[in-house]
Write an enzyme that holds these catalytic residues in place. Sequence first.
Site, PDB file in Angstrom:
ATOM      1  N   CYS A 124     109.703 -35.179 -52.928  1.00 49.42           N
ATOM      2  CA  CYS A 124     109.641 -34.250 -53.812  1.00 49.42           C
ATOM      3  C   CYS A 124     108.645 -34.614 -54.890  1.00 49.42           C
ATOM      4  O   CYS A 124     108.576 -35.741 -55.251  1.00 49.42           O
ATOM      5  CB  CYS A 124     110.906 -33.871 -54.235  1.00 49.42           C
ATOM      6  SG  CYS A 124     112.197 -33.441 -53.100  1.00 49.42           S
ATOM      7  N   GLN A 310     111.052 -22.861 -39.629  1.00 47.74           N
ATOM      8  CA  GLN A 310     111.008 -22.835 -41.075  1.00 47.74           C
ATOM      9  C   GLN A 310     112.163 -23.618 -41.578  1.00 47.74           C
ATOM     10  O   GLN A 310     113.299 -23.515 -40.895  1.00 47.74           O
ATOM     11  CB  GLN A 310     111.252 -21.299 -41.624  1.00 47.74           C
ATOM     12  CG  GLN A 310     109.929 -20.369 -41.334  1.00 47.74           C
ATOM     13  CD  GLN A 310     108.697 -21.016 -42.099  1.00 47.74           C
ATOM     14  OE1 GLN A 310     108.912 -21.706 -42.836  1.00 47.74           O
ATOM     15  NE2 GLN A 310     107.610 -20.254 -41.757  1.00 47.74           N
ATOM     16  N   ASN A 344     109.496 -15.418 -35.049  1.00 47.05           N
ATOM     17  CA  ASN A 344     110.466 -15.330 -36.179  1.00 47.05           C
ATOM     18  C   ASN A 344     110.367 -14.103 -36.849  1.00 47.05           C
ATOM     19  O   ASN A 344     111.174 -13.568 -37.413  1.00 47.05           O
ATOM     20  CB  ASN A 344     109.847 -16.339 -37.061  1.00 47.05           C
ATOM     21  CG  ASN A 344     110.646 -16.574 -38.479  1.00 47.05           C
ATOM     22  OD1 ASN A 344     111.960 -16.934 -38.264  1.00 47.05           O
ATOM     23  ND2 ASN A 344     110.090 -16.618 -39.527  1.00 47.05           N
ATOM     24  N   ASP A 387      93.593 -17.070 -27.770  1.00 45.42           N
ATOM     25  CA  ASP A 387      92.684 -17.754 -28.534  1.00 45.42           C
ATOM     26  C   ASP A 387      92.539 -16.830 -29.819  1.00 45.42           C
ATOM     27  O   ASP A 387      91.698 -15.908 -29.854  1.00 45.42           O
ATOM     28  CB  ASP A 387      91.574 -18.312 -27.958  1.00 45.42           C
ATOM     29  CG  ASP A 387      90.515 -19.074 -28.783  1.00 45.42           C
ATOM     30  OD1 ASP A 387      90.963 -19.201 -29.988  1.00 45.42           O
ATOM     31  OD2 ASP A 387      89.343 -19.297 -28.399  1.00 45.42           O
ATOM     32  N   ASP A 409     100.654 -14.616 -39.960  1.00 45.68           N
ATOM     33  CA  ASP A 409     101.426 -15.841 -40.260  1.00 45.68           C
ATOM     34  C   ASP A 409     100.698 -16.989 -39.942  1.00 45.68           C
ATOM     35  O   ASP A 409     101.231 -18.011 -39.143  1.00 45.68           O
ATOM     36  CB  ASP A 409     102.721 -15.767 -39.855  1.00 45.68           C
ATOM     37  CG  ASP A 409     103.435 -17.043 -40.388  1.00 45.68           C
ATOM     38  OD1 ASP A 409     103.273 -17.803 -41.334  1.00 45.68           O
ATOM     39  OD2 ASP A 409     104.694 -17.233 -40.229  1.00 45.68           O
ATOM     40  N   CYS A 441     100.633 -20.209 -46.330  1.00 45.55           N
ATOM     41  CA  CYS A 441     101.364 -21.521 -46.866  1.00 45.55           C
ATOM     42  C   CYS A 441     100.236 -22.498 -47.555  1.00 45.55           C
ATOM     43  O   CYS A 441     100.531 -23.736 -47.837  1.00 45.55           O
ATOM     44  CB  CYS A 441     101.892 -22.365 -45.852  1.00 45.55           C
ATOM     45  SG  CYS A 441     100.770 -22.617 -44.399  1.00 45.55           S
TER      46      CYS A 441
END
Length: 485
Positions: A124, A310, A344, A387, A409, A441
């Site tokens: 963290c 996740q 997901n 691909d 995503d 992300c």
Amino acid sequence: MAYKKPGFLGKKPVPHGKGAGRDPYVRDDSPRLTAPRREQPQPLQRNKRLGELLIDRFSHDGRGLASLDGKTLFVDGAIAGETVTARLLEDHPRFAEARVEDVILASPDRVEPPCAHYATCGGCQLQHLKPEAQLLMKQQVVLEQVHRWGGLTPKRVLPPLRSESLGYRSRARLGVWYEADSSVTLGFRQQQRKTLTNIESCSVLLPALNRLIGPLRQWLQARVANKAVTHIELVAAQSGPAVIVRHTKPLVALQRQALAELAQRESCQVWLEPNGNQGLTDLEGSPVDPHLVLDVAGLPLHFHPQDFTQVNPAVNGRMVQQALELLAPGTNDLVLDFFCGMGNFTLPMASRVARVIGLEVVEPMVTRAQANATRLGLDNLEFLKADLSQMDSPRLRQLCSQASAILLDPPRDGAKELVTQLRDLRRKGQLSAQRIVYVSCNPATLARDAALLAEAGYGLDALGVMDMFPHTSHVESMALFLYKQ
């Protein structure tokens, strides 16, 4: 240093005769006429105690930013607005890195870290900052990145998606190290180092995983002479916790027996992972292909313990719900889900649309996703291995010309090749999607790809952060792009 006019030896000889016009020979040991030398700043001494620093703002990764001798200084553990002293960690040509030593003037957002290992553990980075302030910082990072690198500002900022800041993580990988005194270190890497922090517990792990750390350490300590185990992975699922033990040498019978007793006593499943990426085995060494169950938007999805999932189930459920709301698909629509993984988003979407196609580059994930669809009786979706850096397949081009919405995503590297080709298809009139939802992300690659979508005529309608990893500097976000008619 004063600039002195060079002496005679520093002058170039005047060329004459046959060699005129050529570069004349100059002795290597003679002075040359050069620009005055600049004094190069001496590198700062590592571990040097720095004076008082005013932290101006946050960096993209949650560190405090200050100025030191004209350089940008990244300060671990500092908060914007604080006055601190720090110790130098590294001095680079254009910037330096340091760590807080004393806080002279604290921010009202500073709190006592909830974890006893925070000072050394590298898992963290933000436990010294209030969770609300962490969210605000992450939101500012995303907004600044898309504006700075993409030149874009969203029409609306979405409310952040969040969970409990502690006890949320459903997966962790612990390192194992054997000390010279025959003790065992079990934990995560230390900050700025490759060595491990020995942890008794981890405050961000789900309780079902956290309680396994002590028994696993005792098991390792009892058989320390073997030194076979290098990593232990913990995974939580609806069916209970699971443990994967990676080893470089065969476990002896006593080790395997003790591990079986631990599994029974702690109500967890245990598998072994021999060195060499050979897959999982049971405690007797026989190959196995186990599955665990994960709830996603009310659907029980089967996954392999080593599949990517996740790590924050609560935020994942809210993320899927928000993506479906932003896509706003109709019952007659076709939706494409790029980088779909094991489905997901794709699988929960099936009940809302006429048809959904999941596209993924990793074949085992495609197989897993299709097996889940079959088991759940969903027949209006399809998963394809593709691909995604190449859109030269006639099938893919046909799907792009028919889809009313697209979900992206991608991994941290983003989707530059794919988005570039989507842009080109739109310019040719071969992309029909009116709405694109991008789950990111990495704010930097989101900003880059957002600029490409803008070139294709898609405006940034909405943008918001998702705190998938509280107390860390990882930033997840979701953006909605609408085609400008």
